[in-house]
Design an enzyme around this catalytic site. Structure first.
Site, PDB file in Angstrom:
ATOM      1  N   HIS A 139       1.459   4.408  -2.966  1.00  0.00           N
ATOM      2  CA  HIS A 139       1.443   5.873  -2.891  1.00  0.00           C
ATOM      3  C   HIS A 139       2.614   6.477  -3.669  1.00  0.00           C
ATOM      4  O   HIS A 139       2.479   7.539  -4.280  1.00  0.00           O
ATOM      5  CB  HIS A 139       1.510   6.333  -1.429  1.00  0.00           C
ATOM      6  CG  HIS A 139       0.207   6.253  -0.696  1.00  0.00           C
ATOM      7  ND1 HIS A 139      -0.960   6.808  -1.176  1.00  0.00           N
ATOM      8  CD2 HIS A 139      -0.109   5.695   0.511  1.00  0.00           C
ATOM      9  CE1 HIS A 139      -1.940   6.596  -0.313  1.00  0.00           C
ATOM     10  NE2 HIS A 139      -1.455   5.920   0.703  1.00  0.00           N
ATOM     11  N   GLU A 157      -6.119   6.930  -1.399  1.00  0.00           N
ATOM     12  CA  GLU A 157      -6.055   5.746  -0.546  1.00  0.00           C
ATOM     13  C   GLU A 157      -6.651   4.531  -1.273  1.00  0.00           C
ATOM     14  O   GLU A 157      -6.103   3.422  -1.215  1.00  0.00           O
ATOM     15  CB  GLU A 157      -6.810   5.983   0.771  1.00  0.00           C
ATOM     16  CG  GLU A 157      -6.169   7.007   1.695  1.00  0.00           C
ATOM     17  CD  GLU A 157      -4.871   6.529   2.321  1.00  0.00           C
ATOM     18  OE1 GLU A 157      -4.408   5.417   2.004  1.00  0.00           O
ATOM     19  OE2 GLU A 157      -4.302   7.264   3.130  1.00  0.00           O
ATOM     20  N   HIS A 192       0.832  -1.204   0.000  1.00  0.00           N
ATOM     21  CA  HIS A 192       0.000   0.000   0.000  1.00  0.00           C
ATOM     22  C   HIS A 192       0.865   1.253   0.000  1.00  0.00           C
ATOM     23  O   HIS A 192       0.605   2.198  -0.760  1.00  0.00           O
ATOM     24  CB  HIS A 192      -0.919  -0.006   1.220  1.00  0.00           C
ATOM     25  CG  HIS A 192      -1.675   1.269   1.404  1.00  0.00           C
ATOM     26  ND1 HIS A 192      -2.888   1.514   0.803  1.00  0.00           N
ATOM     27  CD2 HIS A 192      -1.377   2.390   2.115  1.00  0.00           C
ATOM     28  CE1 HIS A 192      -3.304   2.724   1.129  1.00  0.00           C
ATOM     29  NE2 HIS A 192      -2.405   3.274   1.921  1.00  0.00           N
ATOM     30  N   GLU A 193       1.891   1.271   0.842  1.00  0.00           N
ATOM     31  CA  GLU A 193       2.761   2.443   0.924  1.00  0.00           C
ATOM     32  C   GLU A 193       3.540   2.634  -0.370  1.00  0.00           C
ATOM     33  O   GLU A 193       3.718   3.762  -0.838  1.00  0.00           O
ATOM     34  CB  GLU A 193       3.725   2.292   2.109  1.00  0.00           C
ATOM     35  CG  GLU A 193       3.054   2.235   3.473  1.00  0.00           C
ATOM     36  CD  GLU A 193       2.205   3.460   3.777  1.00  0.00           C
ATOM     37  OE1 GLU A 193       2.524   4.554   3.277  1.00  0.00           O
ATOM     38  OE2 GLU A 193       1.212   3.326   4.510  1.00  0.00           O
TER      39      GLU A 193
END
Length: 260
Positions: free
Chosen positions: A137, A192, A133-134
């Site tokens: 970004h 997100e 997920h990070e």
């Protein structure tokens, strides 16, 4: 310290205390939005220098650490992140901070930092999902946009507009301010969601069950009502964890129907 953060201590029968993340002594610096230009390469360099500063000012777990507990964290992250090396063209520079905070972040230069508190809370695949997920970004351009916006009101606004070179000329409090911007960038709901989708594909591509991503969100959601400063940073920057877990589960069910 919440009970859940003692998990590793109880399992190995070794007593230790976590440090708190050190992002410098942040002064009350208030600046108006000041337009300045910074190239992609400059942004990566600024980011790397700020992360290097954080590495030098926080306890880092190393593979050759004489402290067996810290060494175990480093070995575990090495195992977790091994299948993700080289994924999507990103060169991951990864470390564990021996701090009780429940957090993880990836920065524009490819640095990934996972905090011991998060590793105590989650399984290996859940941690990998959070890392995915990070990284999402970063790969989707969210961190680039957020950092540029955040740096407009930080110490770097004055620095970048008036001088050239490195961050070495800045004070610890100024670099600390920049480091804080990097670890607590705020993202929109759509960003997100985009990173969640990236992490979902990331898990599938690595041969992992994306259900681990949903269970990671559920664990974070269970902390949302707890007043624990160790979890505050991650919860404030990643809201609606329960809803996001449900969305991942719905996506898994939808994909399962397609296979029938």
């Amino acid at each position: 310290m919440k009970k859940i953060l003692f998990t590793l201590t109880l399992c190995i029968g070794f007593s230790f205390s976590y440090a708190q993340i050190n992002a410098g002594k942040i002064g009350a610096i208030t600046k108006g939005a000041k337009a300045f230009t910074v190239s992609d390469d400059e942004l990566k360099n600024y980011t790397k220098e700020a992360v290097d500063w954080m590495d030098n000012n926080n306890p880092v777990c190393l593979l050759n650490d004489k402290n067996k507990t810290k060494k175990a964290y480093a070995e575990r992250l090495e195992k977790i992140i091994q299948p993700a090396k080289g994924y999507d063209g990103i060169e991951i520079n990864y470390k564990v901070y021996f701090v009780r905070d429940i957090n993880a972040f990836a920065t524009y230069d490819g640095s990934v930092r996972v905090f011991a508190g998060l590793m105590d809370l989650m399984t290996d695949d859940e941690i990998l999902g959070v890392i995915g997920h990070e990284i999402g970004h970063v790969k989707l351009g969210h961190t680039k946009k957020a950092y540029k916006q955040a740096l407009m009101t930080s110490a770097l606004a004055d620095y970048a507009g008036s001088t050239s070179g490195t961050l070495a000329t800045l004070s610890n409090s100024q670099i600390g301010e920049i480091a804080t911007q990097l670890t607590s960038a705020q993202f929109s709901q759509s960003q997100e969601t985009g990173s969640d989708d990236y992490a979902y594909k990331f898990m599938l591509d690595l041969g992992k069950d994306p259900a681990a991503l949903a269970s990671a969100f559920k664990k974070l959601g269970s902390l949302s009502s707890e007043k624990d400063s160790a979890a505050e940073k991650l919860m404030s920057s990643h809201p609606d964890s329960d809803k996001r877990a449900k969305r991942v589960e719905d996506k898994i069910a939808k994909d399962a129907k397609k296979k029938k």
